[in-house]
Design a protein around this motif. Sequence first.
Motif, PDB file in Angstrom:
ATOM      1  N   PRO A   1      -8.326  -3.566  -2.717  1.00  0.00           N
ATOM      2  CA  PRO A   1      -7.093  -3.142  -2.033  1.00  0.00           C
ATOM      3  C   PRO A   1      -6.006  -4.202  -2.045  1.00  0.00           C
ATOM      4  CG  PRO A   1      -9.001  -2.542  -0.729  1.00  0.00           C
ATOM      5  CD  PRO A   1      -9.504  -3.411  -1.841  1.00  0.00           C
ATOM      6  N   ILE A   2      -6.378  -5.465  -1.850  1.00  0.00           N
ATOM      7  CA  ILE A   2      -5.380  -6.536  -1.854  1.00  0.00           C
ATOM      8  C   ILE A   2      -4.790  -6.712  -3.245  1.00  0.00           C
ATOM      9  CG2 ILE A   2      -5.050  -9.015  -1.565  1.00  0.00           C
ATOM     10  CD1 ILE A   2      -7.050  -8.960   0.689  1.00  0.00           C
ATOM     11  N   THR A   3      -5.648  -6.675  -4.271  1.00  0.00           N
ATOM     12  CA  THR A   3      -5.171  -6.848  -5.643  1.00  0.00           C
ATOM     13  C   THR A   3      -4.235  -5.719  -6.049  1.00  0.00           C
ATOM     14  OG1 THR A   3      -7.260  -7.949  -6.187  1.00  0.00           O
ATOM     15  CG2 THR A   3      -5.906  -7.206  -8.014  1.00  0.00           C
ATOM     16  N   ALA A   4      -4.566  -4.476  -5.670  1.00  0.00           N
ATOM     17  CA  ALA A   4      -3.688  -3.343  -5.981  1.00  0.00           C
ATOM     18  C   ALA A   4      -2.348  -3.481  -5.277  1.00  0.00           C
ATOM     19  CB  ALA A   4      -4.372  -2.035  -5.572  1.00  0.00           C
ATOM     20  N   THR A   5      -2.340  -3.995  -4.056  1.00  0.00           N
ATOM     21  CA  THR A   5      -1.081  -4.216  -3.327  1.00  0.00           C
ATOM     22  C   THR A   5      -0.268  -5.321  -3.980  1.00  0.00           C
ATOM     23  OG1 THR A   5      -2.131  -3.518  -1.255  1.00  0.00           O
ATOM     24  CG2 THR A   5      -0.102  -4.786  -1.083  1.00  0.00           C
ATOM     25  N   LEU A   6      -0.947  -6.389  -4.406  1.00  0.00           N
ATOM     26  CA  LEU A   6      -0.240  -7.476  -5.082  1.00  0.00           C
ATOM     27  C   LEU A   6       0.430  -6.990  -6.362  1.00  0.00           C
ATOM     28  CD1 LEU A   6      -2.727 -10.474  -4.664  1.00  0.00           C
ATOM     29  CD2 LEU A   6      -0.518 -10.149  -3.526  1.00  0.00           C
ATOM     30  N   LYS A   7      -0.213  -6.062  -7.065  1.00  0.00           N
ATOM     31  CA  LYS A   7       0.392  -5.526  -8.290  1.00  0.00           C
ATOM     32  C   LYS A   7       1.724  -4.846  -7.994  1.00  0.00           C
ATOM     33  CE  LYS A   7      -0.347  -2.357 -12.149  1.00  0.00           C
ATOM     34  NZ  LYS A   7       1.051  -2.554 -12.476  1.00  0.00           N
ATOM     35  N   ILE A   8       1.773  -4.062  -6.915  1.00  0.00           N
ATOM     36  CA  ILE A   8       3.028  -3.393  -6.541  1.00  0.00           C
ATOM     37  C   ILE A   8       4.096  -4.419  -6.186  1.00  0.00           C
ATOM     38  CG2 ILE A   8       4.098  -1.862  -4.841  1.00  0.00           C
ATOM     39  CD1 ILE A   8       1.482  -0.371  -4.679  1.00  0.00           C
ATOM     40  N   LEU A   9       3.713  -5.424  -5.414  1.00  0.00           N
ATOM     41  CA  LEU A   9       4.681  -6.451  -5.011  1.00  0.00           C
ATOM     42  C   LEU A   9       5.185  -7.225  -6.225  1.00  0.00           C
ATOM     43  CD1 LEU A   9       2.954  -7.811  -1.774  1.00  0.00           C
ATOM     44  CD2 LEU A   9       4.786  -6.119  -1.955  1.00  0.00           C
ATOM     45  N   PHE A  10       4.287  -7.563  -7.154  1.00  0.00           N
ATOM     46  CA  PHE A  10       4.704  -8.287  -8.349  1.00  0.00           C
ATOM     47  C   PHE A  10       5.615  -7.429  -9.229  1.00  0.00           C
ATOM     48  CE2 PHE A  10       0.627 -11.009  -8.117  1.00  0.00           C
ATOM     49  CZ  PHE A  10       1.276 -11.930  -7.308  1.00  0.00           C
TER      50      PHE A  10
ATOM     51  N   GLN B 129      -2.910   2.626  -1.299  1.00  0.00           N
ATOM     52  CA  GLN B 129      -4.042   2.407  -0.398  1.00  0.00           C
ATOM     53  C   GLN B 129      -4.700   3.740  -0.021  1.00  0.00           C
ATOM     54  OE1 GLN B 129      -5.324  -0.464   0.274  1.00  0.00           O
ATOM     55  NE2 GLN B 129      -3.706  -1.712  -0.603  1.00  0.00           N
ATOM     56  N   GLN B 130      -3.879   4.743   0.259  1.00  0.00           N
ATOM     57  CA  GLN B 130      -4.419   6.053   0.618  1.00  0.00           C
ATOM     58  C   GLN B 130      -5.161   6.675  -0.562  1.00  0.00           C
ATOM     59  OE1 GLN B 130      -1.790   9.515   1.383  1.00  0.00           O
ATOM     60  NE2 GLN B 130      -2.634   9.491   3.456  1.00  0.00           N
ATOM     61  N   SER B 131      -4.600   6.536  -1.757  1.00  0.00           N
ATOM     62  CA  SER B 131      -5.274   7.060  -2.949  1.00  0.00           C
ATOM     63  C   SER B 131      -6.607   6.363  -3.171  1.00  0.00           C
ATOM     64  CB  SER B 131      -4.376   6.880  -4.182  1.00  0.00           C
ATOM     65  OG  SER B 131      -3.165   7.584  -4.039  1.00  0.00           O
ATOM     66  N   TYR B 132      -6.616   5.055  -2.952  1.00  0.00           N
ATOM     67  CA  TYR B 132      -7.857   4.299  -3.111  1.00  0.00           C
ATOM     68  C   TYR B 132      -8.904   4.751  -2.099  1.00  0.00           C
ATOM     69  CZ  TYR B 132     -11.122   0.392  -2.639  1.00  0.00           C
ATOM     70  OH  TYR B 132     -12.257  -0.362  -2.530  1.00  0.00           O
TER      71      TYR B 132
ATOM     72  N   LYS C 121      -3.814   5.905 -10.448  1.00  0.00           N
ATOM     73  CA  LYS C 121      -3.116   5.527  -9.220  1.00  0.00           C
ATOM     74  C   LYS C 121      -3.443   4.102  -8.802  1.00  0.00           C
ATOM     75  CE  LYS C 121      -2.951  10.308  -7.627  1.00  0.00           C
ATOM     76  NZ  LYS C 121      -3.389  11.291  -6.604  1.00  0.00           N
ATOM     77  N   VAL C 122      -4.690   3.685  -9.004  1.00  0.00           N
ATOM     78  CA  VAL C 122      -5.076   2.312  -8.711  1.00  0.00           C
ATOM     79  C   VAL C 122      -5.370   1.655 -10.047  1.00  0.00           C
ATOM     80  CG1 VAL C 122      -6.618   0.824  -7.384  1.00  0.00           C
ATOM     81  CG2 VAL C 122      -6.078   3.095  -6.529  1.00  0.00           C
ATOM     82  N   SER C 123      -4.313   1.241 -10.733  1.00  0.00           N
ATOM     83  CA  SER C 123      -4.443   0.754 -12.108  1.00  0.00           C
ATOM     84  C   SER C 123      -4.635  -0.754 -12.108  1.00  0.00           C
ATOM     85  CB  SER C 123      -3.195   1.131 -12.921  1.00  0.00           C
ATOM     86  OG  SER C 123      -2.029   0.654 -12.281  1.00  0.00           O
TER      87      SER C 123
END
Length: 371
Positions: A322-331, A198-201, A293-295
Amino acid sequence: MDTKNHVSHSALSLVSIIAVVFILYVLKPFVVPILFAIIMSVMVFPIQRFLEKKWRCNRLFATLVSLLILFFSTALIFYLISTRLMYFLDNSEVYSQKLGELFNKSLNSLERTFNIGTNRLFSDKEFQTENIIKDNLDKIGIVLSESGSLLSDLVLIPIYIFFFLYYRSFFRTFLYKVFKSKSKSFINNILNKVYHIQQSYLLGLLKVIILVGCLNSLGLVFLGISNPFFFGFLAAFLLLIPYIGVIIGSLLPAIIALATKDSAWYAFGVIAVFGFIQFIEGNFITPKITGSKVSVNAFVVITSLILFSMLWGITGMILALPITATLKILFDNTPGYEAYGFLIGEPVDKHLQSKARLRLKSWKRNNKLKE
């Protein structure tokens, strides 16, 4: 038996997804401010950490100072945008009159070119070009004012930000208790990844906005458009909405060019300059600044924009990436969901090449090894 269990599990998962989407839609007034508060807390947290570690300030004082800095910075940005937009709307009658005259001249030119008779389709007295254009300009102002108020009118956001910053250790302990089966180091690793992405984004987006704003402004200065820096940075600020924001941002200076210049080519020049800068931003600036970083691949970005806009409107488009990038980490870190994280991410070179080309590369690599 296994097939029945698989079907029932899939049906349960589908029902769960539908239930979650329905809850998110119904609870939009509650969920959206919290999501904005989380993202803005990530943005302002480095200031608080600096105050706590470098200046040895207690947490309450550091939280209040960080919140005040964020508040005054946001208020200044919205004040500058709103004042210039009000100036634009106050002069909408002048712009609409000039645009109406240009439209009528274009219509007359088409009539002479194609030898159309005097009984034209738009000869009705009730048809007034100036009124139609003015009404559309007013609608543009309404849309822009509503999109700006999405953040400024949510008075709960500063309260949420305060508690997210001040109670951050408390919320972390809550997650430890919820996910007892996971180790604290695992949870900390997930939280750190989410925070850093999130910070990188946000930092990358800020750099891109500044750079694109300067390029837009220089292009408008070269074309001689009035208020070049305002329109240049407004279009850059609208990069918060990927792909679509630049289209919205280019419309206002294009309208100004049509209303104030003696040739329609200036409006085409504005759109061409903004389109070229958007091409440079999407292919060189953003990949260079944010890197990998936000792939998130382009297909998922466009899909998430559509889905979140259907769910939450303009705010959903802003929150989509931002939500989609977070979901990628969780997945990626949840067993059984790694495939979805893979689908969200960027494809590697081997996924973009034909099988014949891959076999050729493999053959060349094997020959080099033999040599």
